[in-house]
Design a protein around this motif. Structure first.
Motif, mmCIF file in Angstrom:
data_model
loop_
_atom_site.group_PDB
_atom_site.id
_atom_site.type_symbol
_atom_site.label_atom_id
_atom_site.label_comp_id
_atom_site.label_asym_id
_atom_site.label_seq_id
_atom_site.Cartn_x
_atom_site.Cartn_y
_atom_site.Cartn_z
ATOM 1 N N ASP A 1 0.852 -1.196 0.000
ATOM 2 C CA ASP A 1 0.000 0.000 0.000
ATOM 3 C C ASP A 1 0.883 1.239 0.000
ATOM 4 N N ALA A 2 0.267 2.413 -0.026
ATOM 5 C CA ALA A 2 1.017 3.668 -0.108
ATOM 6 C C ALA A 2 1.901 3.881 1.120
ATOM 7 N N ASN A 3 1.456 3.431 2.282
ATOM 8 C CA ASN A 3 2.265 3.562 3.495
ATOM 9 C C ASN A 3 3.562 2.764 3.381
ATOM 10 N N GLU A 4 3.473 1.581 2.816
ATOM 11 C CA GLU A 4 4.663 0.755 2.632
ATOM 12 C C GLU A 4 5.583 1.344 1.563
ATOM 13 N N VAL A 5 5.016 2.012 0.571
ATOM 14 C CA VAL A 5 5.838 2.683 -0.441
ATOM 15 C C VAL A 5 6.718 3.740 0.230
ATOM 16 N N THR A 6 6.114 4.541 1.087
ATOM 17 C CA THR A 6 6.853 5.583 1.804
ATOM 18 C C THR A 6 7.998 4.985 2.615
ATOM 19 N N GLU A 7 7.707 3.927 3.340
ATOM 20 C CA GLU A 7 8.730 3.285 4.165
ATOM 21 C C GLU A 7 9.812 2.629 3.308
ATOM 22 N N ALA A 8 9.434 2.036 2.187
ATOM 23 C CA ALA A 8 10.416 1.417 1.287
ATOM 24 C C ALA A 8 11.369 2.467 0.729
ATOM 25 N N TYR A 9 10.826 3.624 0.344
ATOM 26 C CA TYR A 9 11.686 4.717 -0.126
ATOM 27 C C TYR A 9 12.679 5.136 0.957
ATOM 28 N N LYS A 10 12.218 5.224 2.199
ATOM 29 C CA LYS A 10 13.113 5.612 3.301
ATOM 30 C C LYS A 10 14.277 4.628 3.432
ATOM 31 N N VAL A 11 13.964 3.335 3.401
ATOM 32 C CA VAL A 11 15.007 2.311 3.520
ATOM 33 C C VAL A 11 15.935 2.365 2.309
ATOM 34 N N ALA A 12 15.364 2.506 1.119
ATOM 35 C CA ALA A 12 16.178 2.547 -0.107
ATOM 36 C C ALA A 12 17.148 3.726 -0.093
ATOM 37 N N MET A 13 16.708 4.859 0.403
ATOM 38 C CA MET A 13 17.570 6.041 0.428
ATOM 39 C C MET A 13 18.704 5.912 1.451
ATOM 40 N N GLN A 14 18.527 5.047 2.433
ATOM 41 C CA GLN A 14 19.561 4.825 3.440
ATOM 42 C C GLN A 14 20.509 3.687 3.061
ATOM 43 N N HIS A 15 20.163 2.948 2.006
ATOM 44 C CA HIS A 15 20.972 1.808 1.557
ATOM 45 C C HIS A 15 22.136 2.334 0.713
ATOM 46 N N THR A 16 23.295 2.451 1.313
ATOM 47 C CA THR A 16 24.439 3.071 0.641
ATOM 48 C C THR A 16 25.446 2.072 0.080
ATOM 49 N N HIS A 17 25.196 0.778 0.224
ATOM 50 C CA HIS A 17 26.143 -0.224 -0.265
ATOM 51 C C HIS A 17 25.521 -1.123 -1.325
ATOM 52 N N GLY A 18 24.663 -0.543 -2.138
ATOM 53 C CA GLY A 18 24.066 -1.312 -3.220
ATOM 54 C C GLY A 18 22.765 -0.693 -3.666
ATOM 55 N N PRO A 19 22.205 -1.230 -4.732
ATOM 56 C CA PRO A 19 20.970 -0.681 -5.286
ATOM 57 C C PRO A 19 19.716 -1.204 -4.589
ATOM 58 N N SER A 20 18.628 -0.501 -4.830
ATOM 59 C CA SER A 20 17.310 -0.928 -4.351
ATOM 60 C C SER A 20 16.367 -0.951 -5.545
ATOM 61 N N THR A 21 15.463 -1.902 -5.527
ATOM 62 C CA THR A 21 14.455 -2.008 -6.572
ATOM 63 C C THR A 21 13.091 -1.938 -5.924
ATOM 64 N N LEU A 22 12.283 -0.991 -6.368
ATOM 65 C CA LEU A 22 10.909 -0.875 -5.904
ATOM 66 C C LEU A 22 9.998 -1.366 -7.014
ATOM 67 N N VAL A 23 9.140 -2.305 -6.674
ATOM 68 C CA VAL A 23 8.280 -2.945 -7.659
ATOM 69 C C VAL A 23 6.840 -2.565 -7.343
ATOM 70 N N PHE A 24 6.245 -1.792 -8.228
ATOM 71 C CA PHE A 24 4.900 -1.252 -8.028
ATOM 72 C C PHE A 24 3.899 -1.879 -8.988
ATOM 73 N N SER A 25 2.643 -1.652 -8.684
ATOM 74 C CA SER A 25 1.552 -2.124 -9.520
ATOM 75 C C SER A 25 0.792 -0.941 -10.103
ATOM 76 N N ARG A 26 0.173 -1.171 -11.237
ATOM 77 C CA ARG A 26 -0.718 -0.176 -11.823
ATOM 78 C C ARG A 26 -2.127 -0.331 -11.268
ATOM 79 N N GLN A 27 -2.371 -1.444 -10.627
ATOM 80 C CA GLN A 27 -3.710 -1.724 -10.126
ATOM 81 C C GLN A 27 -4.086 -0.746 -9.017
ATOM 82 N N ALA A 28 -5.361 -0.505 -8.906
ATOM 83 C CA ALA A 28 -5.869 0.333 -7.816
ATOM 84 C C ALA A 28 -5.900 -0.530 -6.555
ATOM 85 N N ILE A 29 -4.951 -0.305 -5.660
ATOM 86 C CA ILE A 29 -4.926 -1.070 -4.416
ATOM 87 C C ILE A 29 -5.250 -0.129 -3.261
ATOM 88 N N PRO A 30 -5.864 -0.656 -2.217
ATOM 89 C CA PRO A 30 -6.261 0.204 -1.099
ATOM 90 C C PRO A 30 -5.062 0.640 -0.256
#
Length: 190
Positions: free
Chosen positions: A55-84
């Protein structure tokens, strides 16, 4: 694309890769747009963090973790579907994303008969099933696992805290059982 992602992972280059149209079901544009078959390769790459937020709350938290990950890449995998977007006054806060997974909803007393594990777009179905089971008096737990490669998959005490035996488990993500490393007799969603 995978070659550049692999090099970023091996060279520990902090990068952010974003994939869209994720789902284990066929979406409006058909299977050609869905990166779900790529997820196993991304998760196998060293130093690569892979997130499938539910959900959108988890997206926010995933971005926070990804931005703090300084020893490698992060991949965020999203959907086009309307999810709650889940009401976090009713369900647990999404801060558990930083641990790889967390208990989103739990049975009264915390001793579930059924555990529903989900990632990404499938998490909404876990929550819907949880609400139905709760209405029928069945104690259930929903575990959200947007980044199963983290500590939840590596420490047996954490796994047991999320998924205590002898609970029945249902996985509503093609990759959840492999991410957690829990043996199960329940068939995985296909």
């Amino acid at each position: 694309m995978r070659a550049s992602m692999r090099l970023a992972a091996l060279m520990e280059i902090p990068s952010l890769f974003i994939f869209t149209h994720d789902s284990i079901g066929v979406g409006e544009d058909g299977p050609t747009h869905q990166p779900v078959e790529q997820l196993a390769a991304f998760r196998a790459m060293p130093n690569m963090f892979v997130f499938r937020p539910g959900d959108a709350n988890e997206v926010t938290e995933a971005y926070k973790v990804a931005m703090q990950h300084t020893h490698g890449p992060s991949t965020l995998v999203f959907s086009r579907q309307a999810i709650p977007t889940f009401d976090r006054t009713k369900y647990a806060p999404a801060s558990g994303v930083a641990k790889g997974g967390y208990v989103l909803a739990d049975a009264d007393g915390g001793k579930p008969e059924v555990i529903l594990l989900g990632t990404g777009t499938e998490l909404q179905h876990c929550v819907a099933a949880f609400e139905k089971l709760k209405a029928e008096g069945i104690k259930a737990r929903v575990v959200s696992m947007p980044a199963g490669k983290f500590s939840i998959s590596k420490t047996p005490p954490t796994r047991k805290a999320f998924c205590p035996p002898p609970s029945q488990r249902a996985f509503l993500s093609k990759w959840a059982p492999r991410s957690v490393g829990i043996a199960t007799s329940v068939r995985r969603a296909k």
